[in-house]
Write a protein that holds these residues in place. Structure first.
Motif, PDB file in Angstrom:
ATOM      1  N   ASN A 117      -9.998  12.622 -53.285  1.00  0.00           N
ATOM      2  CA  ASN A 117     -10.927  11.479 -52.887  1.00  0.00           C
ATOM      3  C   ASN A 117     -12.339  11.850 -53.243  1.00  0.00           C
ATOM      4  O   ASN A 117     -13.228  12.272 -52.588  1.00  0.00           O
ATOM      5  N   PRO A 118     -12.699  11.997 -54.523  1.00  0.00           N
ATOM      6  CA  PRO A 118     -14.130  12.303 -55.102  1.00  0.00           C
ATOM      7  C   PRO A 118     -15.121  11.027 -54.725  1.00  0.00           C
ATOM      8  O   PRO A 118     -14.641  10.382 -54.344  1.00  0.00           O
ATOM      9  N   ALA A 119     -16.416  11.610 -55.076  1.00  0.00           N
ATOM     10  CA  ALA A 119     -17.359  10.653 -54.590  1.00  0.00           C
ATOM     11  C   ALA A 119     -17.272   9.476 -55.793  1.00  0.00           C
ATOM     12  O   ALA A 119     -16.847   9.669 -56.941  1.00  0.00           O
ATOM     13  N   PRO A 120     -17.375   8.298 -55.128  1.00  0.00           N
ATOM     14  CA  PRO A 120     -17.125   7.185 -56.054  1.00  0.00           C
ATOM     15  C   PRO A 120     -18.604   6.904 -56.977  1.00  0.00           C
ATOM     16  O   PRO A 120     -19.295   7.491 -57.081  1.00  0.00           O
ATOM     17  N   LYS A 121     -18.060   6.000 -57.969  1.00  0.00           N
ATOM     18  CA  LYS A 121     -19.005   5.526 -58.780  1.00  0.00           C
ATOM     19  C   LYS A 121     -19.395   4.044 -58.473  1.00  0.00           C
ATOM     20  O   LYS A 121     -18.476   3.349 -58.584  1.00  0.00           O
ATOM     21  N   ILE A 122     -20.501   3.746 -58.698  1.00  0.00           N
ATOM     22  CA  ILE A 122     -20.893   2.420 -58.102  1.00  0.00           C
ATOM     23  C   ILE A 122     -20.459   1.450 -59.277  1.00  0.00           C
ATOM     24  O   ILE A 122     -19.979   0.339 -59.315  1.00  0.00           O
ATOM     25  N   PHE A 123     -20.875   2.142 -60.655  1.00  0.00           N
ATOM     26  CA  PHE A 123     -20.679   1.077 -61.961  1.00  0.00           C
ATOM     27  C   PHE A 123     -19.263   1.937 -62.807  1.00  0.00           C
ATOM     28  O   PHE A 123     -19.398   3.039 -62.607  1.00  0.00           O
ATOM     29  N   LYS A 124     -18.659   1.062 -63.088  1.00  0.00           N
ATOM     30  CA  LYS A 124     -17.394   1.608 -63.796  1.00  0.00           C
ATOM     31  C   LYS A 124     -18.078   2.180 -65.159  1.00  0.00           C
ATOM     32  O   LYS A 124     -17.276   1.445 -66.272  1.00  0.00           O
ATOM     33  N   ALA A 125     -18.679   3.170 -65.480  1.00  0.00           N
ATOM     34  CA  ALA A 125     -19.104   3.647 -66.665  1.00  0.00           C
ATOM     35  C   ALA A 125     -18.769   5.091 -66.988  1.00  0.00           C
ATOM     36  O   ALA A 125     -19.379   5.653 -68.003  1.00  0.00           O
ATOM     37  N   GLY A 126     -17.746   5.497 -66.358  1.00  0.00           N
ATOM     38  CA  GLY A 126     -17.414   6.886 -66.762  1.00  0.00           C
ATOM     39  C   GLY A 126     -16.537   7.487 -65.898  1.00  0.00           C
ATOM     40  O   GLY A 126     -16.154   6.796 -64.877  1.00  0.00           O
TER      41      GLY A 126
END
Length: 666
Positions: A117-126
């Motif tokens: 459950n890692p910290a999410p990314k708002i943008f799918k950029a990596g």
């Protein structure tokens, strides 16, 4: 008093300073989570509308410059030879940990902690930051408690630390889940092992250690984090005590909890409790070393004329119930280490040898560090050869006449120039006086060795690959030996730095040909390297022996002197209840030991003192010559003989089957 049943020691202060007080070879498992240096690589916390930003695993300390190289030496020093080292790290630090630790351990590897459950990314950029690395190191004899092949994967999957386990006050951005830490501790340690974490944070490693029945030393510089860690670890201990029925008081001296009041001084103004723990750890480390190697007492070092093989004649003929034992010519200590007495008095005219005895008896930290450096340098020479098998190809080209003598010299010169950085890196930092010497020795040794190998193969047959490799490795190690020998012969070092010179003396005594003494007309030691048989030799076991409880107890009641034998005996005046063992230099041409001559006049002086003035019982073991026999063929003196087969005949100075005398006044 030190409590052998202690379970934890947690300290608030600067771990870089406090670690200096932890004794050598005392920690079973270093398990830590140091700063990652990722601040400059991070995009920062993730802003979320209507709520606090989501932490992106970056903390205040990740903006500081943390250098793994600054910690490697102390980690290696305090870790037991069979200990494990696990370090949470990141991609940008992994290589640095590898570079400074890989050549110090038999094995280095890594584990991956996959966060479900890692910290999410708002943008799918990596990629998500879902994996964390754990750098691992171990030596032979380490602990592995695997139950199945499945457990042996270097991959562990779990959620990141979440509430209610995760603290909200204080918040620690890198708090690890205790279940993950317990898993690793179970695999890599045994019950009652000592786990050390110099970056304790809020104490998750301590909770895991206590829960798993291990002992724990943790350090944290941040007072707020330290207080949280202390509360969590004490709670874990209460839970254990309630479960086991242990009703020992929680806050008592054996628990060794200390909060330093002055962060800037790291609490070093008052280290009484840590020093108490340090003393206990030293005792325990020595005891464990003794248990591992057995209680056999060994000579301090190989010494020309040593009496280890003659003990079967010497010991049965000694008197019983010795109160004070005297040995004016102690040498390598074969007899000294084999005798029981209330007090020991040992002496030798060799100042180098006596310096070595005092360093070992006093557990001199600097001396031990220096010989460890030399030992690691010796092991690195092997790795250097394995990384440069191109030397084999150079030799094969020479053997097959594809290049001549001139071409061989040129090829070796080019190799040494290209590998200059790697060659000079073999020299330990405290011995790096003139590394150009090592380059020169490497060129000369490789050239000489390869020429000899070709002559040998021409007269007999092609060397098997193993022999070819052994010979080239010998050339490399012989070069390093010559470098240390040059430093040993450096008058400035011998005059200005006794401990450094003593460490060089110790190395030379272990790796010179057959442990022989020989000096040229300029007073320089000139015995060559021992050769192929010495390539695999290390100082590991001897260092462990010098730290053993066996040796510590033996030296506890020992007085060490560096005097003329007569001055020594007159100073302490052995009485009728005492015993003196004598192993002086032999009456022969080869009677110069460590540049200290022992002439016929000295032999006569010794005989006169022992026969006419010494009140104690004494025994003399010596080679039979006309002079010796005439000196001791007196009333009241018993002379017996035995044969000694020399293992080495150096320059034909010894008859191989010379008779030896065992002379006593009782």
């Amino acid at each position: 008093m030190y409590d052998p049943n202690w379970r934890k020691c947690i300290l608030c202060g600067d771990s870089k300073e406090i670690i200096k007080h932890i004794p050598d070879n005392s920690i079973d498992f270093i398990f830590t989570d140091p700063p990652y240096n990722i601040g400059k690589h991070s995009t920062g916390n993730i802003p979320l509308p209507g709520r606090s930003p989501m932490n992106n695993d970056v903390a205040e300390w990740d903006w500081t410059d943390f250098n793994p190289e600054d910690w490697a030496e102390d980690f290696i020093r305090i870790l037991k030879p069979t200990g494990n080292l696990f370090i949470f790290t990141s991609y940008n630090q992994l290589g640095r940990w590898y570079n400074c630790l890989d050549n110090r351990f038999d094995t280095t590897n890594f584990m991956i902690w996959h966060k479900t459950n890692p910290a999410p990314k708002i943008f799918k950029a990596g990629f998500l930051n879902s994996c964390e690395m754990i750098f691992t190191c171990w030596n032979k004899g380490h602990t592995w408690n695997f139950l199945s092949q499945k457990e042996m994967h270097n991959f562990y999957e779990s959620p990141i630390c979440m509430r209610p386990e995760r603290l909200s006050s204080p918040k620690h951005p890198a708090q690890k889940p205790v279940t993950l830490l317990k898993k690793i501790i179970t695999i890599a340690t045994n019950k009652n092992d000592i786990i050390f974490d110099p970056f304790m944070g809020v104490g998750s490693s301590g909770v895991a250690a206590i829960d798993m029945g291990r002992r724990y030393i943790g350090i944290e510089i941040n007072r707020e984090y330290f207080n949280a860690a202390k509360a969590r670890i004490e709670k874990a201990m209460r839970n254990i005590d309630n479960t086991t029925g242990n009703d020992k008081p929680l806050v008592s001296e054996p628990l060794l909890i200390r909060q330093y009041q002055d962060r800037n001084k790291a609490g070093l103004e008052d280290l009484a409790i840590l020093d108490k723990l340090s003393h206990g750890l030293k005792r325990q480390a020595k005891k464990e070393t003794l248990n591992a190697q057995g209680a056999k007492k060994q000579p301090i070092l190989k010494w020309a004329g040593g009496k280890e093989k003659e003990l079967k004649y010497i010991l049965p003929n000694m008197p019983h119930g010795i109160k004070r034992y005297f040995e004016p010519f102690v040498g390598g200590g074969s007899v000294f280490m084999s005798v029981s007495a209330e007090t020991f008095y040992i002496n030798d005219l060799s100042s180098e040898l006596i310096c070595l005895y005092k360093c070992i008896a006093g557990n001199d930290t600097r001396f031990l560090n220096l010989i460890r450096q030399i030992n690691r340098s010796w092991q690195k020479a092997k790795s250097f050869y394995l990384d440069n098998k191109a030397l084999n190809e150079i030799y094969i080209s020479y053997r097959d006449n594809k290049i001549n003598d001139s071409g061989l010299k040129s090829a070796i010169g080019t190799f040494c120039k290209q590998k200059e950085t790697d060659i000079t890196a073999l020299v330990p930092v405290d011995f790096a006086f003139d590394t150009g010497i090592l380059i020169d020795e490497m060129q000369k040794n490789l050239l000489r060795k390869m020429k000899r190998m070709k002559v040998l193969e021409f007269s007999k047959q092609c060397l098997p690959e193993k022999d070819l490799c052994d010979n080239i490795e010998t050339a490399i190690k012989g070069s390093l030996y010559m470098y240390f020998r040059r430093l040993y012969n450096d008058k400035k070092i011998s005059e200005d730095d006794e401990i450094l010179h003593c460490s060089l003396f110790y190395f030379i005594r272990n790796y010179c040909y057959s442990g022989m003494f020989r000096y040229n007309d300029n007073g320089e030691f000139n015995v060559p390297y021992g050769g192929i048989a010495y390539n695999s030799k290390t100082l590991d076991k001897k260092i462990d022996y010098y730290l053993s409880e066996t040796l510590s107890r033996h030296f506890a009641d020992t007085i060490i002197e560096n005097l003329d034998f007569e001055v020594f005996l007159r100073k302490y005046r052995p009485t009728e209840d005492d015993f003196v063992f004598l192993d002086p230099p032999y009456d022969s041409e080869f009677s110069t030991y460590a540049q200290n001559e022992f002439t016929g006049k000295d032999q006569a002086r010794l005989a006169d003192f022992m026969i006419n003035e010494c009140k104690a019982k004494w025994m003399l073991v010596i080679k039979n010559t006309d002079l010796i026999y005439s000196l001791y063929n007196k009333e009241g003196i018993k002379i017996r003989s035995f044969d000694k087969e020399y293992t080495v005949s150096f320059m034909n100075r010894n008859d191989k089957k010379a008779k030896h005398l065992l002379i006593t006044n009782y």
